[in-house]
Design an enzyme around this catalytic site. Structure first.
Site, PDB file in Angstrom:
ATOM      1  NE  ARG A 113      -3.527   2.439   2.543  1.00  0.00           N
ATOM      2  CZ  ARG A 113      -4.161   2.923   3.606  1.00  0.00           C
ATOM      3  NH1 ARG A 113      -4.075   2.293   4.773  1.00  0.00           N
ATOM      4  NH2 ARG A 113      -4.885   4.033   3.520  1.00  0.00           N
ATOM      5  CG  HIS A 114      -0.848   4.902  -0.888  1.00  0.00           C
ATOM      6  ND1 HIS A 114      -1.085   5.611   0.263  1.00  0.00           N
ATOM      7  CD2 HIS A 114      -2.064   4.505  -1.338  1.00  0.00           C
ATOM      8  CE1 HIS A 114      -2.379   5.663   0.495  1.00  0.00           C
ATOM      9  NE2 HIS A 114      -3.006   4.989  -0.459  1.00  0.00           N
ATOM     10  NE  ARG A 119      -4.825   8.083   0.918  1.00  0.00           N
ATOM     11  CZ  ARG A 119      -5.796   8.361   1.779  1.00  0.00           C
ATOM     12  NH1 ARG A 119      -5.879   9.583   2.331  1.00  0.00           N
ATOM     13  NH2 ARG A 119      -6.702   7.456   2.114  1.00  0.00           N
ATOM     14  NE  ARG A 179      -3.583   7.425  -3.044  1.00  0.00           N
ATOM     15  CZ  ARG A 179      -4.507   8.038  -3.781  1.00  0.00           C
ATOM     16  NH1 ARG A 179      -4.278   9.268  -4.241  1.00  0.00           N
ATOM     17  NH2 ARG A 179      -5.656   7.447  -4.064  1.00  0.00           N
ATOM     18  CD  GLU A 217     -12.317   3.898  -6.009  1.00  0.00           C
ATOM     19  OE1 GLU A 217     -12.500   3.681  -4.793  1.00  0.00           O
ATOM     20  OE2 GLU A 217     -11.318   4.513  -6.440  1.00  0.00           O
ATOM     21  CG  ASP A 236      -7.181   1.227   1.441  1.00  0.00           C
ATOM     22  OD1 ASP A 236      -7.373   1.454   0.229  1.00  0.00           O
ATOM     23  OD2 ASP A 236      -7.712   1.903   2.334  1.00  0.00           O
TER      24      ASP A 236
END
Length: 387
Positions: A16-17, A20, A90, A195, A285
């Site tokens: 995961r990034h 942020r 990100r 989404e 995520d």
């Protein structure tokens, strides 16, 4: 503990990034949920922060040390490292910082497919299909969890704590709905090319908690984290349940998990057929939650973390070769920073490692040394193959 009878042969790390700023599409909702003013950030919305980059450098350095303990050394594998990120700032920046920490000075390409801020379909949870059949299957999955009522009953105290933190009773949102935060109606949003979302109370709660976590992980002064209205870890533990349950219902349930994760699972399958020893994929995520749901990993609780998919966390899918038999085996670990390691911005190394948690597969036999048969796992990932 390294098992000397097994040699790590190939690894795919799905990250995961890192830390942020809050996402712009939640701002209007958050502003309506409280009379307080949300803090300004020094980076654009949805971007990796400077602190987030620094922590990923630490993580990258640790990963290179950890791989060396498995006899995977840069001098041997430099040409055999593949890095691929979603085409958002990100995620690309996270990949850059991880590699800078792991292998600074080496010419390791950071691959992404599109211009920055265009979502790559491999990492995109948006629906490719919004047929009545899919919608019915999603509703069936949520109902079949047989937990919906108990989930929201168990979240009652979390909503109360969050309402107090937000001073929700004096918000625009309360004036509109005239009901407790927990009672704002839920609506499942399933539209093609968008989404999936569970609008209403849970989405509001998840968005607010996400914003507070980012403040905490960014080490804002205590009086600026949730306006100084979170006083102990017990409150954190309660409210983070809202975010975890949102991700669970939207990303981890069977139909949505399979729908979202199929492209990333196919990518992982392809990488396992290539010569690269180390593969790093950087997404979100939702990427991790859907992958773990689709591949049917057991439910887990990460030690020293309240989040089920912590920011900067990495799922390491590992193939081992048994040295005496030549047989291949599988192991998966969640490698992540603890709640306090993130808040304190701690340097990661062998003396202060991130947390390691071994993930377990449902309906799969594990041997006495904690490994699954590689062929069993390979069969599982190949069942998602797109022709």
């Amino acid at each position: 503990m390294i098992n000397k009878h097994y040699q790590l042969d190939k690894i795919v790390i799905l990250s995961r990034h890192g830390i942020r700023t809050p996402l712009q599409n939640t701002l209007e909702l958050l502003e309506q949920a409280t009379p307080f003013k949300w803090p300004k950030w020094q980076h654009p919305y949805g971007y990796l922060t400077t602190r987030g980059g620094a922590l990923e450098v630490y993580f990258g350095h640790y990963l290179s040390q950890w791989l060396e303990t498995h006899n995977i050394k840069l001098s041997v594998i430099a040409p055999k490292i593949f890095v691929y990120a979603n085409s958002l700032q990100r995620t690309v920046a996270t990949a850059q910082f991880i590699i800078a920490g792991a292998y600074a000075g080496y010419d390791i390409a950071i691959n992404h497919k599109y211009p920055i801020e265009k979502m790559d379909p491999i990492f995109d949870p948006s629906l490719r299909d919004d047929s009545p059949e899919l919608k019915q299957a999603v509703l069936h999955d949520i109902e079949q969890t047989n937990q919906v009522e108990s989930i929201f009953k168990n979240l009652a105290s979390a909503y109360e704590v969050l309402s107090d933190i937000l001073d929700y009773r004096h918000s625009t949102l309360y004036a509109k709905h005239q009901c407790p935060l927990a009672d704002i109606p839920l609506k499942l949003h399933l539209e093609k090319n968008e989404e999936p979302a569970l609008l209403g109370a849970l989405a509001i709660g998840a968005s607010a908690v996400d914003a507070f976590l980012l403040q905490y992980y960014s080490a804002f002064p205590k009086e600026h984290i949730a306006w100084g209205r979170i006083n102990d870890l017990a409150q954190w533990q309660q409210i983070v349940q809202l975010r975890n349950q949102y991700i669970n219902l939207i990303c981890h349930t069977k139909t949505l998990a399979k729908h979202s994760a199929t492209p990333i699972i196919n990518t992982i399958d392809n990488l396992m057929q290539q010569d690269n020893t180390v593969n790093l994929l950087v997404g979100h995520d939702s990427t991790i939650a859907s992958l773990l749901g689709a591949l049917e990993f057991e439910t887990y609780q990460l030690p020293k973390q309240f989040e089920s998919t912590p920011i900067g966390g990495k799922v390491a899918l590992q193939r081992f070769r048994h040295l005496s038999t030549g047989e291949y085996f599988f192991k998966a670990e969640y490698i992540y920073q603890s709640f306090e390691q993130l808040h304190n911005g701690q340097v990661l190394n062998a003396d202060n490692p991130p947390q390691h948690y071994q993930l377990q597969l449902k309906n799969a036999a594990i041997n006495n040394e904690g490994y699954y048969s590689w062929s069993d796992f390979e069969e599982r990932i190949k069942s998602f193959k797109i022709n």
